[in-house]
Scaffold this active site. Sequence first.
Site, short mmCIF file in Angstrom:
data_model
loop_
_atom_site.label_atom_id
_atom_site.label_comp_id
_atom_site.label_asym_id
_atom_site.label_seq_id
_atom_site.Cartn_x
_atom_site.Cartn_y
_atom_site.Cartn_z
N ARG A 29 47.72 36.22 42.31
CA ARG A 29 46.60 37.12 42.61
C ARG A 29 47.08 38.39 43.29
O ARG A 29 47.90 38.35 44.21
CB ARG A 29 45.59 36.41 43.52
CG ARG A 29 44.46 37.29 43.96
CD ARG A 29 43.46 36.53 44.78
NE ARG A 29 43.98 36.03 46.02
CZ ARG A 29 44.09 36.76 47.13
NH1 ARG A 29 43.71 38.01 47.14
NH2 ARG A 29 44.58 36.22 48.22
N GLU A 85 37.20 30.88 44.80
CA GLU A 85 38.57 30.36 44.64
C GLU A 85 38.64 29.04 43.89
O GLU A 85 39.62 28.75 43.20
CB GLU A 85 39.23 30.24 46.02
CG GLU A 85 40.71 29.91 45.93
CD GLU A 85 41.41 29.92 47.29
OE1 GLU A 85 40.83 30.48 48.26
OE2 GLU A 85 42.52 29.38 47.37
N ALA A 132 39.04 36.21 56.41
CA ALA A 132 39.82 37.15 55.60
C ALA A 132 40.07 38.46 56.33
O ALA A 132 39.14 39.12 56.78
CB ALA A 132 39.12 37.41 54.27
N GLY A 172 42.30 40.85 54.92
CA GLY A 172 42.46 41.85 53.87
C GLY A 172 41.08 42.32 53.47
O GLY A 172 40.07 41.71 53.82
N ARG A 230 53.69 39.15 46.18
CA ARG A 230 53.82 38.16 47.25
C ARG A 230 54.84 37.06 46.97
O ARG A 230 55.52 36.62 47.88
CB ARG A 230 52.45 37.53 47.51
CG ARG A 230 51.56 38.51 48.18
CD ARG A 230 50.22 37.94 48.51
NE ARG A 230 49.48 38.97 49.22
CZ ARG A 230 48.20 38.90 49.50
NH1 ARG A 230 47.50 37.85 49.14
NH2 ARG A 230 47.61 39.87 50.14
N HIS A 245 48.25 30.20 50.52
CA HIS A 245 47.20 31.18 50.78
C HIS A 245 46.07 31.11 49.76
O HIS A 245 44.91 31.20 50.11
CB HIS A 245 47.86 32.56 50.76
CG HIS A 245 46.98 33.70 51.17
ND1 HIS A 245 46.30 33.71 52.37
CD2 HIS A 245 46.67 34.86 50.54
CE1 HIS A 245 45.61 34.84 52.46
NE2 HIS A 245 45.81 35.54 51.36
N GLU A 251 47.88 48.12 49.80
CA GLU A 251 48.46 46.79 49.98
C GLU A 251 49.50 46.55 48.90
O GLU A 251 49.59 47.33 47.93
CB GLU A 251 47.37 45.71 49.96
CG GLU A 251 46.70 45.56 51.31
CD GLU A 251 45.63 44.49 51.37
OE1 GLU A 251 45.43 43.78 50.36
OE2 GLU A 251 45.01 44.36 52.43
N SER A 308 36.70 32.92 53.71
CA SER A 308 36.18 34.29 53.59
C SER A 308 35.95 34.88 54.97
O SER A 308 36.25 36.05 55.21
CB SER A 308 34.85 34.30 52.83
OG SER A 308 34.95 33.64 51.62
N ALA A 313 31.51 33.89 47.87
CA ALA A 313 30.93 33.70 46.54
C ALA A 313 29.58 32.99 46.67
O ALA A 313 28.59 33.36 46.03
CB ALA A 313 31.87 32.89 45.66
C1 SIN Z 1 46.03 40.04 53.56
O1 SIN Z 1 45.34 40.72 54.30
O2 SIN Z 1 47.24 40.14 53.50
C2 SIN Z 1 45.37 39.00 52.71
C3 SIN Z 1 44.46 39.62 51.77
C4 SIN Z 1 44.44 38.90 50.49
O3 SIN Z 1 45.09 37.88 50.34
O4 SIN Z 1 43.80 39.39 49.57
#
Ligand code: SIN
Length: 525
Positions: free
Chosen positions: A365, A354, A44, A46, A273, A330, A112, A41, A14
């Site tokens: 989220r 965040e 990360a 994901g 999650r 997380h 995902e 970040s 950000a």
């Molecule tokens: C992940 O890769 O599982 C984390 C990605 C996320 O929390 O957006």
Amino acid sequence: MTKANVLIVGSGIAALQLAVTLRTDLNVMVLTKSSLIKSNSHMAQGGVAASLGTDDSPTLHYQDTVEAGRYFNDPAAVQDLTREGPEIIEELIKGGCPFDRCETGEIKLGMEGAHSAKRIVHSGGDATGRILIEHLVSQLGRNISVQENMFVYELLKSKAGRCIGVKAKRTDGKSEVFYADHVVLATGGCGQLYTYTSNAESVTGDGVALAYLAGAELVDMEFIQFHPTLLYVDGKTRGLISEAVRGEGAKLVTAEGKRIMEGVHPLKDLAPRHVVSQKIYEYLKMGKQVYLDITCITNFTEQFPTVSALCRQAGVDLEIGKLPVAPGSHFLMGGVKTNSIGQTNIPGLYAIGEVACTGVHGANRLASNSLLEGMVYGKRLGAWLNEQPVESQIPSPVGRDYDQSKLFLLPDKTVLQQTMMDRAGIVRHHASLMMQKSWLESFQVEAWLDRSLDDCSPEELTKVFMLITAWLVTNAALSRTESRGGHFRSDYPVEDENWQNKRIAHKRKTIKDGRREQIKTALTT
Ligand code: SIN
């Protein structure tokens, strides 16, 4: 004396997106507690969620976001996020950001948990965060200066109540003052409040505590997301195993091979999650280890180079195909309350990423919405600041009247993390939360709120901010007598419709001479 037009505290996605969006005639200063690339970040794995597929749309992305958020999200904010997602990706592609592509040359879209369409854009497989950060860093202009190892510990305000700068501490213990027309918090959340976490070492709730001390309004602090799958070896978590691994078909199993998510949720291993985390936690509490069975993924090391490296470092044999996992903190869904461009209730103070609570995530989220949020709100705030007149004067800060007479204690960091995990973590209840509240208050949290931090070392500042943030999370979790999204109370295990529109807010009030009134915890509906 140092003065910037825009001062950004933090250096994640950000922060950098804002920095590169700002006009090049503005003097922009980025202050970071560690180094430019040490952020959540950067770590990360994901990707970035954006409705780019032919069978997808912002409306579908919106629906998945509010379903994961347990309908606690701000609808307008979710609309902004999901509508602006595809445009953000297109801009990054135009700017040369190397996203992963299929053999046909099209952008590869991954799946995902809790997404109803393939919409996750990755770069370098599971190295998306690192590549995005490197891309943005490469675009930083000469108008942007970065000061590393600078721990911001106080927000300065003028007599009129405007935020006009910060006080920061260098690693050698010396304090420095920075003035700015606009001060932006982009410090990330508070993952390090817990023993098990996917978060970087530096993510200790600083922005939340700074904002609270200055009188900014905080909301939704009870909503903390626990990621179901952190690599878990010798009683310690060793980094994240991306949800994309389950997106590629990996299954959660016991040592005997029993699938633990069968019959728990229709989406099974890709359920939201909080559902998956609570199930794994239940098994761990019974003394049963849970594994992620990756045997169905053929080219694991090529697809997941970051996870593979973590496994190698922790001595986990990928050939066996069973990765031991545990859930860990997380993401903080709550934080500093902001409007749709990142303004807080304090003029001149903004929050993005965040640390901010725009309401996009609701009570939980949706995966891969956080890098997106950072970029959308970094850009939105940048566009707005670009339209503001440049100020040439520095108003003088109000001197605060501190009470330094009391004896101050601070908790041991490891004990704070362990007690938060046990009493205010994945499963909470009244007695455990009360115990945690009294333990935190034994360190005179409220007295710390009215004490100067000028003489604290960076290590002490970290503990003070963790103490304040842990206390806010615990109080909010005590107040919300229902379970929703990332907040699970075993004594109130279901969602209660009476809580549907009620938000828990925390705010300190400033009175005329700069001293504080009592802390106010309010329910806003
Ligand atoms: C992940 O890769 O599982 C984390 C990605 C996320 O929390 O957006």
